[in-house]
Enzyme design. Structure first.
Site: not given
Lengths: 305, 305
Positions: A43, A103, A120, A139, A165, A190
């Protein structure tokens, strides 16, 4: 097919895209020498994990985003892959022409074509500065929840799907892909080594949760999975490594040993997906969707007892 | 609260209900002496696992079913529990007044009241004699798929939900209970030590799959889980043991050591469910039901690529 995972060590704030792409290309060259045909990067491969930093004006962070793909910085990677006949997937931060931030990850064919784009779905963390946390995880501030949903694509003869993730902790992710016959789930991550809301939840527990989620998702959908970290120290923050390749029985068949740039690989016999899919996880024979209504009718918990 | 699991060793075809109930009562007495307040027995606790046998005329097997609960054979267990103030759950084969056959479990309050009835949703195996198998697994022959769905009940202050055997492999089971705020999932099982379609899949791999499923389900819904086996040799067939209690972090906190009648127990602090439910698995904050449609719209795999 030999599948590889290209774990990437920390990328510092000051590190330019070109340096990172050079590291990615070194791993791709190594992978090619070892027979890898499809390579999975993490990612947000191109930059530091900037959601650990708070800025009042989100636009100040637009420089972490890519407005086109490939672009000048990543074109050498695409060129190398085409020359080597290597399929690959990696994650980056996407800024669309409409000004939306996602993302994102993509699957690229050995011919250099972007076959699939995934944004994502499950953004963890929070949207505003939270003084209760040991470090920020913003995020939900910098990204929109993905609008693509979970889709598969056939690449190099294999049915592949992407997750990013935190998506790996959600069985909904795996099942959505499993219902499309997925044979290889790719996951970049991450993940901070410390739960920023719990002093007692450190690296061992967090690596366990990571592996548990990936192994269960692979087993319960009879699919291979490759989960690849960006990890180690990044701007003074530690993220765990633990990149793994998991087989359709839920067993780890390759595992990174360090916390830096590192190639892992495994021979994947995708015919092995068929046994589970046709027996214990024969969905058509065993699933009972008439009893699953809450899963799609209801977002949060409802306590009625 | 101290929660116990009462693992039961094999029950042979000829063994009458009264003998089994006496074994259950001995474990309940032992549990009470050790402070257990809620006790979990296996699936199909009262009889041998008869779906390994084929009969042409299903009615010949009606004698494995209970037509009322409690009944003469189980009344002493209910009486003992009420005397000890012990809540409990166990599984049995239910034949309804309408002639329907279910694989059922119940939760009984310390006062002896049946608070909840669950009928197994995910029946494994097959409906007709299958000569390709090393042994038969005819649950789909002898039972209807459950009609209750997954529900919770509050017993002794704890939100409890039931699942049976194969249900534990299906994340839909866990999520359906998790969306109701479940704090303790009880699971009884009878699981053959050998995959009857794969000579290479023996006991180690199967115990791993069992634990993986229970640990992932507990972690991903931040709930305690108690999974209890009927196990050992039964009519010449071996079923694995491996009864476990799992905490809301997905860690095994108690595990059976043998393959016979055996009590396991653990202190469960149900306040510990709150952390996961309010952070990483805060469903209201993180679930994206708009992307989960396939899970309830589609039973089997659809390959469209």
């Amino acid at each position: 097919m030999i599948v590889g995972g290209a774990q990437i060590g920390g990328i510092q704030k000051a590190e330019p895209r070109a340096t990172v792409v050079a590291r990615m290309m070194a791993l791709m060259e190594q992978a090619h020498r070892q027979g890898v045909q499809f390579l999975v990067y993490p990612e947000m491969t191109l930059t530091t994990f900037f959601p650990r930093f708070y800025v009042e004006d989100r636009a100040e962070f637009d420089h972490w985003f890519e407005t086109e793909m490939p672009n000048a910085a990543t074109q050498p990677l695409f060129d190398l892959a085409r020359r080597l006949g290597m399929g690959f997937t990696f994650g980056y931060c996407e800024l669309t022409p409409e000004g939306q931030h996602f993302n994102t990850s993509i699957i690229v064919s050995p011919g250099g074509e972007i076959l699939s784009t995934y944004r994502k779905t499950h953004l963890p963390g929070h949207a505003d500065h939270d003084p209760a946390r040991t470090h920020q995880h913003l995020e939900k501030r910098y990204f929109l929840a993905g609008d693509t949903g979970f889709n598969v694509v056939r690449n190099q003869g294999v049915i592949m799907g992407m997750a990013i993730c935190n998506d790996r902790r959600w069985p909904e992710t795996w099942r959505s892909l499993g219902l499309q016959g997925v044979e290889l789930v790719t996951i970049g991550y991450n993940t901070p080594s410390q739960n920023n809301l719990s002093a007692e939840e450190g690296i061992e527990r967090r690596v366990y949760h990571h592996e548990l989620s990936v192994c269960a998702g692979a087993y319960q959908n009879s699919t291979y999975a490759v989960a690849v970290a960006k990890c180690g120290l990044e701007d003074g923050n530690h993220m765990f490594a633990g990149s793994i390749i998991v087989d359709p029985d839920g067993f780890v068949i390759a595992r990174a040993t360090g916390e830096g740039d590192e190639l892992i690989l495994a021979e994947c016999d995708f015919d092995k997906c068929a046994f589970g899919k046709s027996t214990v996880f024969n969905f058509a024979a065993h699933r009972r969707i008439e009893h699953y209504g809450r899963i799609t009718n209801q977002t949060g918990v409802r306590i009625e007892v």
